[in-house]
Design a protein around this motif. Structure first.
Motif, PDB file in Angstrom:
ATOM      1  N   SER A 129       0.871  -1.099   0.266  1.00 41.16           N
ATOM      2  CA  SER A 129      -0.062   0.031   0.005  1.00 41.16           C
ATOM      3  C   SER A 129       0.973   1.513  -0.135  1.00 41.16           C
ATOM      4  CB  SER A 129      -1.122   0.026   1.054  1.00 41.16           C
ATOM      5  OG  SER A 129      -0.557   0.358   2.558  1.00 41.16           O
ATOM      6  N   LEU A 130       0.650   2.165  -0.832  1.00 38.94           N
ATOM      7  CA  LEU A 130       0.898   3.669  -0.642  1.00 38.94           C
ATOM      8  C   LEU A 130       0.408   4.418   0.786  1.00 38.94           C
ATOM      9  CD1 LEU A 130       1.510   3.624  -4.292  1.00 38.94           C
ATOM     10  CD2 LEU A 130       3.369   3.992  -2.495  1.00 38.94           C
ATOM     11  N   ILE A 131       0.461   5.524   1.040  1.00 38.32           N
ATOM     12  CA  ILE A 131      -0.558   6.593   1.508  1.00 38.32           C
ATOM     13  C   ILE A 131       0.149   8.025   1.267  1.00 38.32           C
ATOM     14  CG2 ILE A 131      -0.183   5.244   4.450  1.00 38.32           C
ATOM     15  CD1 ILE A 131       1.590   7.522   4.492  1.00 38.32           C
ATOM     16  N   GLY A 132      -0.621   8.800   1.683  1.00 35.94           N
ATOM     17  CA  GLY A 132      -0.832  10.143   0.771  1.00 35.94           C
ATOM     18  C   GLY A 132      -0.802  11.189   2.456  1.00 35.94           C
ATOM     19  N   ILE A 133       0.182  11.814   2.679  1.00 38.07           N
ATOM     20  CA  ILE A 133       0.061  12.454   4.041  1.00 38.07           C
ATOM     21  C   ILE A 133      -0.276  13.847   3.548  1.00 38.07           C
ATOM     22  CG2 ILE A 133       1.129  13.326   6.364  1.00 38.07           C
ATOM     23  CD1 ILE A 133       2.878  10.428   6.535  1.00 38.07           C
ATOM     24  N   VAL A 134      -1.647  14.959   3.731  1.00 37.43           N
ATOM     25  CA  VAL A 134      -1.580  16.366   3.571  1.00 37.43           C
ATOM     26  C   VAL A 134      -2.468  16.878   4.713  1.00 37.43           C
ATOM     27  CG1 VAL A 134      -3.851  17.010   2.206  1.00 37.43           C
ATOM     28  CG2 VAL A 134      -2.748  15.102   1.176  1.00 37.43           C
ATOM     29  N   TYR A 135      -1.742  18.006   4.738  1.00 38.25           N
ATOM     30  CA  TYR A 135      -2.291  18.823   5.538  1.00 38.25           C
ATOM     31  C   TYR A 135      -3.802  19.034   5.274  1.00 38.25           C
ATOM     32  CZ  TYR A 135       1.883  20.890   7.028  1.00 38.25           C
ATOM     33  OH  TYR A 135       3.283  21.081   7.516  1.00 38.25           O
ATOM     34  N   ALA A 136      -4.891  19.132   6.509  1.00 34.44           N
ATOM     35  CA  ALA A 136      -5.942  19.363   6.558  1.00 34.44           C
ATOM     36  C   ALA A 136      -6.232  20.076   5.494  1.00 34.44           C
ATOM     37  CB  ALA A 136      -6.662  19.094   7.673  1.00 34.44           C
ATOM     38  N   ARG A 195       0.414  16.183  12.979  1.00 34.24           N
ATOM     39  CA  ARG A 195       2.238  15.836  12.654  1.00 34.24           C
ATOM     40  C   ARG A 195       2.717  16.879  12.978  1.00 34.24           C
ATOM     41  NH1 ARG A 195       4.614  12.350  10.620  1.00 34.24           N
ATOM     42  NH2 ARG A 195       6.476  12.241   8.765  1.00 34.24           N
ATOM     43  N   HIS A 196       4.162  16.845  13.716  1.00 32.72           N
ATOM     44  CA  HIS A 196       4.800  17.733  13.731  1.00 32.72           C
ATOM     45  C   HIS A 196       3.638  19.226  13.957  1.00 32.72           C
ATOM     46  CE1 HIS A 196       8.254  16.022  12.330  1.00 32.72           C
ATOM     47  NE2 HIS A 196       8.241  15.615  10.897  1.00 32.72           N
ATOM     48  N   GLY A 197       2.839  18.851  14.864  1.00 32.25           N
ATOM     49  CA  GLY A 197       2.043  20.727  15.087  1.00 32.25           C
ATOM     50  C   GLY A 197       0.890  20.681  14.534  1.00 32.25           C
ATOM     51  N   ASN A 198       0.744  19.786  13.401  1.00 29.09           N
ATOM     52  CA  ASN A 198       0.143  20.288  12.287  1.00 29.09           C
ATOM     53  C   ASN A 198      -1.158  19.530  11.825  1.00 29.09           C
ATOM     54  OD1 ASN A 198       1.393  22.508  10.478  1.00 29.09           O
ATOM     55  ND2 ASN A 198       2.558  21.632  10.933  1.00 29.09           N
ATOM     56  N   ASP A 199      -2.708  19.905  11.516  1.00 28.90           N
ATOM     57  CA  ASP A 199      -3.491  19.045  11.494  1.00 28.90           C
ATOM     58  C   ASP A 199      -3.540  18.336   9.860  1.00 28.90           C
ATOM     59  OD1 ASP A 199      -5.134  19.351  13.998  1.00 28.90           O
ATOM     60  OD2 ASP A 199      -6.358  20.743  12.935  1.00 28.90           O
ATOM     61  N   VAL A 200      -3.812  16.951  10.156  1.00 29.96           N
ATOM     62  CA  VAL A 200      -3.171  16.056   8.406  1.00 29.96           C
ATOM     63  C   VAL A 200      -4.259  15.160   8.647  1.00 29.96           C
ATOM     64  CG1 VAL A 200      -0.627  16.786   8.778  1.00 29.96           C
ATOM     65  CG2 VAL A 200      -1.226  14.839   9.444  1.00 29.96           C
ATOM     66  N   VAL A 201      -4.608  14.269   7.494  1.00 25.19           N
ATOM     67  CA  VAL A 201      -4.801  13.429   7.055  1.00 25.19           C
ATOM     68  C   VAL A 201      -4.080  12.229   6.060  1.00 25.19           C
ATOM     69  CG1 VAL A 201      -7.474  14.570   6.777  1.00 25.19           C
ATOM     70  CG2 VAL A 201      -6.657  14.844   5.020  1.00 25.19           C
ATOM     71  N   ILE A 202      -4.654  11.548   6.797  1.00 20.19           N
ATOM     72  CA  ILE A 202      -4.045  10.044   5.661  1.00 20.19           C
ATOM     73  C   ILE A 202      -4.991   9.574   4.517  1.00 20.19           C
ATOM     74  CG2 ILE A 202      -2.504   8.241   6.210  1.00 20.19           C
ATOM     75  CD1 ILE A 202      -1.156  10.191   7.850  1.00 20.19           C
ATOM     76  N   TYR A 203      -3.643   9.194   3.669  1.00 17.02           N
ATOM     77  CA  TYR A 203      -5.372   8.442   2.454  1.00 17.02           C
ATOM     78  C   TYR A 203      -4.207   7.690   2.345  1.00 17.02           C
ATOM     79  CZ  TYR A 203      -8.284  12.954   1.039  1.00 17.02           C
ATOM     80  OH  TYR A 203      -9.096  13.651   1.346  1.00 17.02           O
ATOM     81  N   ARG A 204      -5.045   6.338   1.540  1.00 18.94           N
ATOM     82  CA  ARG A 204      -4.510   5.006   1.652  1.00 18.94           C
ATOM     83  C   ARG A 204      -4.394   4.032   0.282  1.00 18.94           C
ATOM     84  NH1 ARG A 204      -1.279   2.433   4.610  1.00 18.94           N
ATOM     85  NH2 ARG A 204      -1.467   3.212   6.419  1.00 18.94           N
ATOM     86  N   LYS A 205      -3.900   3.957  -0.631  1.00 18.15           N
ATOM     87  CA  LYS A 205      -4.662   3.367  -1.726  1.00 18.15           C
ATOM     88  C   LYS A 205      -4.212   1.438  -1.057  1.00 18.15           C
ATOM     89  CE  LYS A 205      -5.424   2.783  -6.465  1.00 18.15           C
ATOM     90  NZ  LYS A 205      -5.574   3.879  -7.218  1.00 18.15           N
ATOM     91  N   ARG A 206      -4.574   0.713  -1.778  1.00 20.35           N
ATOM     92  CA  ARG A 206      -3.478  -0.945  -1.473  1.00 20.35           C
ATOM     93  C   ARG A 206      -3.751  -1.520  -3.184  1.00 20.35           C
ATOM     94  NH1 ARG A 206      -3.396  -1.356   3.740  1.00 20.35           N
ATOM     95  NH2 ARG A 206      -4.894  -0.882   4.879  1.00 20.35           N
ATOM     96  N   ARG A 207      -2.689  -2.254  -2.683  1.00 21.07           N
ATOM     97  CA  ARG A 207      -2.530  -3.378  -4.374  1.00 21.07           C
ATOM     98  C   ARG A 207      -4.071  -4.033  -4.525  1.00 21.07           C
ATOM     99  NH1 ARG A 207       1.583  -7.460  -4.865  1.00 21.07           N
ATOM    100  NH2 ARG A 207       2.488  -6.535  -3.364  1.00 21.07           N
TER     101      ARG A 207
END
Length: 165
Positions: free
Chosen positions: A124-131, A153-165
Motif C-alpha cells: 500500500s501507499l499513503i498520502g499525507i496532506v495538511y487538512a 504531524r509536527h504540530g499540524n492537522d493532517v489527513v492520511i489517505y491510502r491506496k492498496r494493491r
C-alpha cells in the motif's frame, strides 16, 4: 528506476546537481506552506542528503521533475516515513508555482502509484496532506486513494489517505 516520464513530465533520481532547484523551491513561502514551512538552504542540503541515502537503502525515493520543455517543475517520490510510530511508504509531490493548476500533481500521483503498487509491488501507499490543503486532497481522491484517518504531524492537522494493491 532512475528515470521515468509521464505525458508532460520527466523525472530524474535526486542527486547533488538538483540542490539549487530544491533550495529555490523550498524558499518559496507559498510552495512551502503545506510542506512544513520555508527551509533554509542548509536544511535543504540535509534534506537532499537524507533523500539520496534513502535511494541507496531502499532502491527508490525522490525524483526531480522537469517539464518536457526542460523547466524545473518540482519534486516527487515514494519514500519510507514514520507516521505515529508506524513505518509507512508515502507518495509525495511539490511543484513550483508556475506549475500549479495544470494537472501535473494528478499526473505524477498516478505515475507514482503505478510505480509503487505495480513495479515495486508495495502492499500500500499513503498520502499525507495538511487538512486544509483541498487541492492535494483532491489529487489523491482522483487517484483513488481513500481517506483513512486524521492525525497530528509536527504540530499540524493532517489527513492520511491510502491506496492498496
Amino acid at each position: 528506476m532512475d528515470h521515468f516520464s509521464t505525458t508532460r513530465l520527466t523525472a530524474e533520481r535526486l542527486n547533488e546537481s538538483h540542490l539549487a532547484d530544491l533550495v529555490t523551491l523550498h524558499l518559496d513561502a507559498e510552495v512551502s506552506r503545506y510542506l512544513g514551512g520555508v527551509r533554509a538552504p542548509e536544511v535543504t542540503k540535509t534534506y537532499l542528503a537524507t533523500n539520496m541515502a534513502h535511494w541507496d537503502q531502499h532502491g527508490f525515493g525522490l525524483w526531480t521533475l522537469r517539464t518536457k520543455e526542460g523547466a524545473f517543475a518540482g519534486r516527487a517520490g515514494i519514500r519510507h516515513i514514520l507516521v505515529d510510530d508506524i513505518d509507512e511508504i508515502e507518495i509525495s509531490y511539490a511543484f513550483t508555482r508556475a506549475c500549479w493548476g495544470r494537472g501535473f500533481a494528478s499526473e505524477i500521483a498516478t505515475a507514482l502509484t503505478e510505480i509503487g503498487l505495480s513495479k515495486l509491488a508495495l502492499a500500500s501507499l499513503i498520502g499525507i496532506v495538511y487538512a486544509g490543503n483541498v487541492a492535494s486532497r483532491r489529487v489523491l481522491e482522483k487517484s483513488n486513494y481513500l481517506l483513512e484517518r486524521s492525525t497530528i504531524r509536527h504540530g499540524n492537522d493532517v489527513v492520511i489517505y491510502r491506496k492498496r494493491r
